[in-house]
Design a protein around this motif. Structure first.
Motif, PDB file in Angstrom:
ATOM      1  N   LYS A  48      70.979  41.998  62.215  1.00 53.16           N
ATOM      2  CA  LYS A  48      70.083  43.008  61.634  1.00 53.16           C
ATOM      3  C   LYS A  48      68.770  43.077  62.414  1.00 53.16           C
ATOM      4  CE  LYS A  48      69.318  45.951  58.267  1.00 53.16           C
ATOM      5  NZ  LYS A  48      70.132  47.170  58.101  1.00 53.16           N
ATOM      6  N   ASP A  49      68.285  41.908  62.829  1.00 47.58           N
ATOM      7  CA  ASP A  49      67.049  41.874  63.612  1.00 47.58           C
ATOM      8  C   ASP A  49      67.238  42.559  64.960  1.00 47.58           C
ATOM      9  OD1 ASP A  49      64.305  40.821  64.093  1.00 47.58           O
ATOM     10  OD2 ASP A  49      65.346  39.721  65.676  1.00 47.58           O
ATOM     11  N   HIS A  50      68.366  42.298  65.629  1.00 49.62           N
ATOM     12  CA  HIS A  50      68.657  42.969  66.896  1.00 49.62           C
ATOM     13  C   HIS A  50      68.783  44.475  66.686  1.00 49.62           C
ATOM     14  CE1 HIS A  50      68.996  39.613  69.580  1.00 49.62           C
ATOM     15  NE2 HIS A  50      69.891  38.990  68.824  1.00 49.62           N
ATOM     16  N   GLU A  51      69.447  44.849  65.609  1.00 52.87           N
ATOM     17  CA  GLU A  51      69.631  46.278  65.343  1.00 52.87           C
ATOM     18  C   GLU A  51      68.286  46.977  65.152  1.00 52.87           C
ATOM     19  OE1 GLU A  51      71.924  49.238  62.159  1.00 52.87           O
ATOM     20  OE2 GLU A  51      71.954  47.071  61.898  1.00 52.87           O
ATOM     21  N   GLU A  52      67.401  46.364  64.386  1.00 52.54           N
ATOM     22  CA  GLU A  52      66.093  46.977  64.145  1.00 52.54           C
ATOM     23  C   GLU A  52      65.310  47.129  65.454  1.00 52.54           C
ATOM     24  OE1 GLU A  52      64.904  48.271  61.440  1.00 52.54           O
ATOM     25  OE2 GLU A  52      66.654  47.769  60.224  1.00 52.54           O
ATOM     26  N   ASN A  53      65.353  46.100  66.292  1.00 59.05           N
ATOM     27  CA  ASN A  53      64.612  46.168  67.558  1.00 59.05           C
ATOM     28  C   ASN A  53      65.158  47.259  68.471  1.00 59.05           C
ATOM     29  OD1 ASN A  53      62.941  44.066  66.780  1.00 59.05           O
ATOM     30  ND2 ASN A  53      64.235  42.493  67.735  1.00 59.05           N
ATOM     31  N   GLY A 155      78.531  62.533  66.006  1.00 56.25           N
ATOM     32  CA  GLY A 155      77.144  62.968  65.986  1.00 56.25           C
ATOM     33  C   GLY A 155      76.243  62.026  65.217  1.00 56.25           C
ATOM     34  N   LYS A 156      76.713  60.806  64.949  1.00 60.84           N
ATOM     35  CA  LYS A 156      75.924  59.816  64.206  1.00 60.84           C
ATOM     36  C   LYS A 156      75.727  58.567  65.054  1.00 60.84           C
ATOM     37  CE  LYS A 156      77.749  61.338  59.731  1.00 60.84           C
ATOM     38  NZ  LYS A 156      78.466  60.907  58.518  1.00 60.84           N
ATOM     39  N   HIS A 157      74.645  57.854  64.767  1.00 64.65           N
ATOM     40  CA  HIS A 157      74.389  56.637  65.524  1.00 64.65           C
ATOM     41  C   HIS A 157      75.404  55.545  65.155  1.00 64.65           C
ATOM     42  CE1 HIS A 157      72.205  55.507  61.796  1.00 64.65           C
ATOM     43  NE2 HIS A 157      72.568  54.279  62.153  1.00 64.65           N
ATOM     44  N   LEU A 158      75.526  54.566  66.054  1.00 60.85           N
ATOM     45  CA  LEU A 158      76.519  53.501  65.873  1.00 60.85           C
ATOM     46  C   LEU A 158      75.943  52.206  66.419  1.00 60.85           C
ATOM     47  CD1 LEU A 158      79.474  52.552  65.270  1.00 60.85           C
ATOM     48  CD2 LEU A 158      80.007  53.168  67.643  1.00 60.85           C
ATOM     49  N   SER A 159      76.139  51.130  65.679  1.00 66.87           N
ATOM     50  CA  SER A 159      75.744  49.803  66.156  1.00 66.87           C
ATOM     51  C   SER A 159      76.923  48.855  65.967  1.00 66.87           C
ATOM     52  CB  SER A 159      74.521  49.294  65.389  1.00 66.87           C
ATOM     53  OG  SER A 159      74.784  49.247  63.996  1.00 66.87           O
ATOM     54  N   LYS A 160      77.155  47.987  66.956  1.00 67.63           N
ATOM     55  CA  LYS A 160      78.314  47.083  66.876  1.00 67.63           C
ATOM     56  C   LYS A 160      78.164  45.944  67.867  1.00 67.63           C
ATOM     57  CE  LYS A 160      81.157  49.420  70.304  1.00 67.63           C
ATOM     58  NZ  LYS A 160      82.519  49.829  70.672  1.00 67.63           N
ATOM     59  N   LEU A 161      78.968  44.887  67.634  1.00 70.99           N
ATOM     60  CA  LEU A 161      79.077  43.784  68.583  1.00 70.99           C
ATOM     61  C   LEU A 161      80.151  44.115  69.607  1.00 70.99           C
ATOM     62  CD1 LEU A 161      78.950  40.676  66.225  1.00 70.99           C
ATOM     63  CD2 LEU A 161      77.246  41.291  67.937  1.00 70.99           C
ATOM     64  N   THR A 162      79.890  43.820  70.879  1.00 72.62           N
ATOM     65  CA  THR A 162      80.866  44.085  71.931  1.00 72.62           C
ATOM     66  C   THR A 162      80.751  42.994  72.981  1.00 72.62           C
ATOM     67  OG1 THR A 162      81.664  45.744  73.501  1.00 72.62           O
ATOM     68  CG2 THR A 162      79.265  45.556  73.217  1.00 72.62           C
ATOM     69  N   THR A 163      81.492  43.108  74.047  1.00 73.20           N
ATOM     70  CA  THR A 163      81.466  42.108  75.109  1.00 73.20           C
ATOM     71  C   THR A 163      81.198  42.770  76.451  1.00 73.20           C
ATOM     72  OG1 THR A 163      83.871  42.281  75.421  1.00 73.20           O
ATOM     73  CG2 THR A 163      83.070  40.558  73.933  1.00 73.20           C
ATOM     74  N   ASP A 167      80.319  37.960  77.945  1.00 67.28           N
ATOM     75  CA  ASP A 167      79.183  37.677  77.069  1.00 67.28           C
ATOM     76  C   ASP A 167      79.241  38.603  75.864  1.00 67.28           C
ATOM     77  OD1 ASP A 167      77.990  35.662  78.523  1.00 67.28           O
ATOM     78  OD2 ASP A 167      76.900  37.060  79.806  1.00 67.28           O
ATOM     79  N   GLU A 168      78.826  38.067  74.714  1.00 69.59           N
ATOM     80  CA  GLU A 168      78.732  38.909  73.531  1.00 69.59           C
ATOM     81  C   GLU A 168      77.402  39.646  73.542  1.00 69.59           C
ATOM     82  OE1 GLU A 168      79.638  37.507  69.721  1.00 69.59           O
ATOM     83  OE2 GLU A 168      81.657  36.865  70.198  1.00 69.59           O
ATOM     84  N   THR A 169      77.461  40.934  73.268  1.00 72.29           N
ATOM     85  CA  THR A 169      76.250  41.769  73.255  1.00 72.29           C
ATOM     86  C   THR A 169      76.212  42.570  71.971  1.00 72.29           C
ATOM     87  OG1 THR A 169      77.341  43.613  74.369  1.00 72.29           O
ATOM     88  CG2 THR A 169      76.274  41.969  75.772  1.00 72.29           C
ATOM     89  N   TYR A 170      75.011  42.937  71.606  1.00 71.29           N
ATOM     90  CA  TYR A 170      74.851  43.849  70.467  1.00 71.29           C
ATOM     91  C   TYR A 170      74.452  45.203  71.014  1.00 71.29           C
ATOM     92  CZ  TYR A 170      73.663  45.751  65.950  1.00 71.29           C
ATOM     93  OH  TYR A 170      73.641  46.530  64.825  1.00 71.29           O
ATOM     94  N   GLU A 171      75.125  46.250  70.573  1.00 67.06           N
ATOM     95  CA  GLU A 171      74.989  47.591  71.149  1.00 67.06           C
ATOM     96  C   GLU A 171      74.559  48.586  70.073  1.00 67.06           C
ATOM     97  OE1 GLU A 171      77.826  49.493  74.380  1.00 67.06           O
ATOM     98  OE2 GLU A 171      78.693  49.705  72.388  1.00 67.06           O
ATOM     99  N   TYR A 172      73.566  49.395  70.439  1.00 67.26           N
ATOM    100  CA  TYR A 172      73.126  50.466  69.529  1.00 67.26           C
ATOM    101  C   TYR A 172      73.190  51.789  70.291  1.00 67.26           C
ATOM    102  CZ  TYR A 172      70.309  53.341  66.435  1.00 67.26           C
ATOM    103  OH  TYR A 172      69.875  54.361  65.598  1.00 67.26           O
ATOM    104  N   LEU A 173      73.904  52.772  69.727  1.00 68.39           N
ATOM    105  CA  LEU A 173      74.088  54.079  70.354  1.00 68.39           C
ATOM    106  C   LEU A 173      73.626  55.166  69.379  1.00 68.39           C
ATOM    107  CD1 LEU A 173      76.997  52.270  70.682  1.00 68.39           C
ATOM    108  CD2 LEU A 173      77.215  53.913  72.571  1.00 68.39           C
ATOM    109  N   ALA A 188      71.302  51.272  73.919  1.00 66.40           N
ATOM    110  CA  ALA A 188      70.698  50.036  74.419  1.00 66.40           C
ATOM    111  C   ALA A 188      71.554  48.883  73.923  1.00 66.40           C
ATOM    112  CB  ALA A 188      69.263  49.891  73.926  1.00 66.40           C
ATOM    113  N   ASP A 189      71.783  47.913  74.757  1.00 66.08           N
ATOM    114  CA  ASP A 189      72.526  46.715  74.331  1.00 66.08           C
ATOM    115  C   ASP A 189      71.818  45.476  74.840  1.00 66.08           C
ATOM    116  OD1 ASP A 189      73.155  47.166  76.930  1.00 66.08           O
ATOM    117  OD2 ASP A 189      75.315  47.115  76.693  1.00 66.08           O
ATOM    118  N   LYS A 190      71.919  44.416  74.042  1.00 67.26           N
ATOM    119  CA  LYS A 190      71.215  43.180  74.328  1.00 67.26           C
ATOM    120  C   LYS A 190      72.203  42.021  74.235  1.00 67.26           C
ATOM    121  CE  LYS A 190      67.164  40.470  72.989  1.00 67.26           C
ATOM    122  NZ  LYS A 190      66.001  40.379  72.073  1.00 67.26           N
ATOM    123  N   ARG A 191      72.104  41.151  75.214  1.00 65.11           N
ATOM    124  CA  ARG A 191      72.986  39.980  75.258  1.00 65.11           C
ATOM    125  C   ARG A 191      72.558  38.986  74.192  1.00 65.11           C
ATOM    126  NH1 ARG A 191      72.142  35.262  78.759  1.00 65.11           N
ATOM    127  NH2 ARG A 191      74.065  34.029  78.866  1.00 65.11           N
TER     128      ARG A 191
END
Length: 501
Positions: A48-53, A155-163, A167-173, A188-191
């Motif tokens: 949730k913290d990664h998603e907010e950032n 047409g909606k935003h999406l957030s998910k865990l991916t690789t 490496d596991e990354t968190y992705e927000y589109l 944007a995605d963050k490791r």
């Protein structure tokens, strides 16, 4: 609480074992659920913290600036090409202020191979060549393709865990719509920290292993419980049968139940052996007491019988010259006197003192000696005998005359059991530190109800028997520290003498 424990102890062992297994399986299950609950809460808070950032960066910085560029330069013939140049040349400060975050823009209206622009790295990295940058864009597009397609379609935003590169990354589109038209998808995605990824992986492995362990433990417990229940039922059933027939032993089992079954069987054999010893002791005591009694009685009877015999002989001599025919009467008297003398002789032999002279003897030799004077009697009664005398029979310390009397009595007993002829098998062998001599005849067998009394004095099934022959055999064998047993069926009877060596 005491009542609960009492109720559990009073139930069957299967119920007690089931309660224990449930408690043992319940403890790790609760620990696992507790760990999963708090681990998932921690994971949820971090994500949730990664998603907010990432959301605040993309929705509050990138999307508004891109729209502002479009508004300030409207009209633009090719909005996608314009946004691509803007994204390449702008946002350097944003990348520098967010190390470890990778930004990108996807432009679906451009030709294949030119739709994606990436700025920033998940890792600290060197500058890339143009070819390396192109290859990187292809790889990243392949990794983010599913998310980009979903956002473009919905047409909606999406957030998910991916690789990405293991490496596991968190992705927000999020979509970029301009005047109700989808122009681009910014993301944007963050490791994630490698420790977090490893922890999630380890947690998943632990979870599945715990579940598998609980399942296997449950099945294993059921199988063990079934085996224990079957073993207990078998032992209970056989114990009930032993109340009727103590020789009905428990079948062989494995493990601790096998040890219990062996102990019970051994105890049953000990009881049977004890009963046999007690029976033999009682028989020996009865024989000893009876022997003393009949010896006294025989002596008392012998004197008057002798007087009757002598008187009869005198009567025959004194009346021989007179014309009186008393031979028929005297012959009857003599016959009955002889019969009584025979009985008295057997009584005296039965009550004779147990003192005897013992010497080393070979039983094979004793058998041959007995057959030298009983063989003719066997042939006379159409009885054929077969010998199976082992050569390795050791010599034994016995009173040979007493043992020969036993052999003679058993042979005479076999002759009486085969009035129409038959076969007599005599064998010798060694068994459990005993020299064994076995006499088997093919005459009518002995009824089961008579077996236990067959060695008792005066017990006979013959019309003219005294009931002392087998009793004398039993006593003489006992005097030589041996045992005599009988086995019978409707076709044959076997007497086995066991003498220790």
């Amino acid at each position: 609480m005491e009542n609960i424990f009492y109720k559990i102890r009073s139930r069957q062992i299967s119920y007690q074992f089931l309660v224990i297994v449930i408690l043992l399986l319940l403890i790790p299950l609760l620990v696992m659920l507790y760990d999963l609950y708090f681990a998932s809460k921690y994971e949820e808070a971090m994500i949730k913290d990664h998603e907010e950032n990432l959301k605040s960066t993309v929705d509050s910085v990138i999307i508004p600036e891109m729209k502002s560029y479009l508004d300030s330069n409207s009209p633009v013939a090719n909005k996608s090409e314009y946004l691509k140049k803007v994204f390449k040349n702008s946002f350097d400060n944003l990348v520098a202020g967010n190390p470890g975050v990778r930004f990108g823009i996807y432009l679906p209206q451009l030709p294949e191979g030119e739709r994606i622009v990436i700025k920033g790295f998940l890792h600290q990295y060197r500058d890339l060549t143009a070819w390396e940058q192109k290859e990187r864009e292809k790889r990243v597009l392949e990794e983010a393709k599913s998310g980009l397609t979903a956002v473009a379609a919905s047409g909606k935003h999406l957030s998910k865990l991916t690789t990405s590169l293991n490496d596991e990354t968190y992705e927000y589109l999020t979509p970029l719509n301009y005047k109700d038209e989808l122009i681009a998808v910014a993301w944007a995605d963050k490791r994630l920290n490698p420790i977090f990824a490893q922890s999630r992986k380890f947690l998943n492995i632990t979870k599945y292993m715990a579940i598998m362990g609980i399942i296997l433990g449950g099945f294993g417990s059921i199988i063990i419980l079934q085996i224990m229940t079957d073993s207990v039922k078998t032992i209970k059933s056989k114990l009930k049968n032993m109340q009727k027939d103590i020789n009905d032993s428990i079948p062989e089992m494995q493990g601790e139940f096998g040890e219990i079954a062996d102990a019970i069987n051994q105890m049953a054999r000990s009881i049977v052996e004890k009963e046999k010893l007690e029976e033999e002791l009682q028989r020996s005591q009865r024989l000893a007491a009876l022997g003393r009694l009949v010896a006294g009685v025989a002596h008392e009877l012998r004197n008057p019988i002798g007087i009757v015999k002598t008187t009869t002989q005198l009567m025959e001599q004194e009346l021989i010259d007179k014309d009186v025919n008393i031979s028929e009467h005297t012959s009857i008297i003599n016959e009955q006197v002889d019969r009584q003398n025979k009985i008295i002789k057997e009584l005296l032999q039965f009550g004779k003192s147990s003192e005897s002279i013992k010497e080393c003897s070979l039983v094979n030799s004793l058998v041959h000696k007995v057959l030298t004077f009983t063989g003719a009697m066997l042939r006379q009664h159409n009885i054929f005998y077969e010998l199976d005398l082992k050569d390795d029979i050791p010599s034994i310390f016995i009173n040979s005359e007493q043992i020969k009397r036993v052999f003679v009595n058993l042979i005479l007993n076999a002759i009486e059991a085969m009035p129409e002829g038959g076969k007599l098998f005599i064998s010798t062998f060694v068994e459990s530190n005993n020299v064994c001599i076995k006499f088997t005849d093919t005459g009518r067998g002995i009824e089961a109800k008579e077996i236990k009394n067959i060695f008792d004095p005066f017990y006979t099934t013959k019309d003219h028997g005294t009931g002392l022959g087998l009793s004398i055999c039993y006593k003489l064998v006992s005097l030589n520290n041996g045992h005599i047993t009988v086995d019978t069926n409707e076709n044959e009877t076997s007497f086995t003498i066991k003498l220790p060596y």
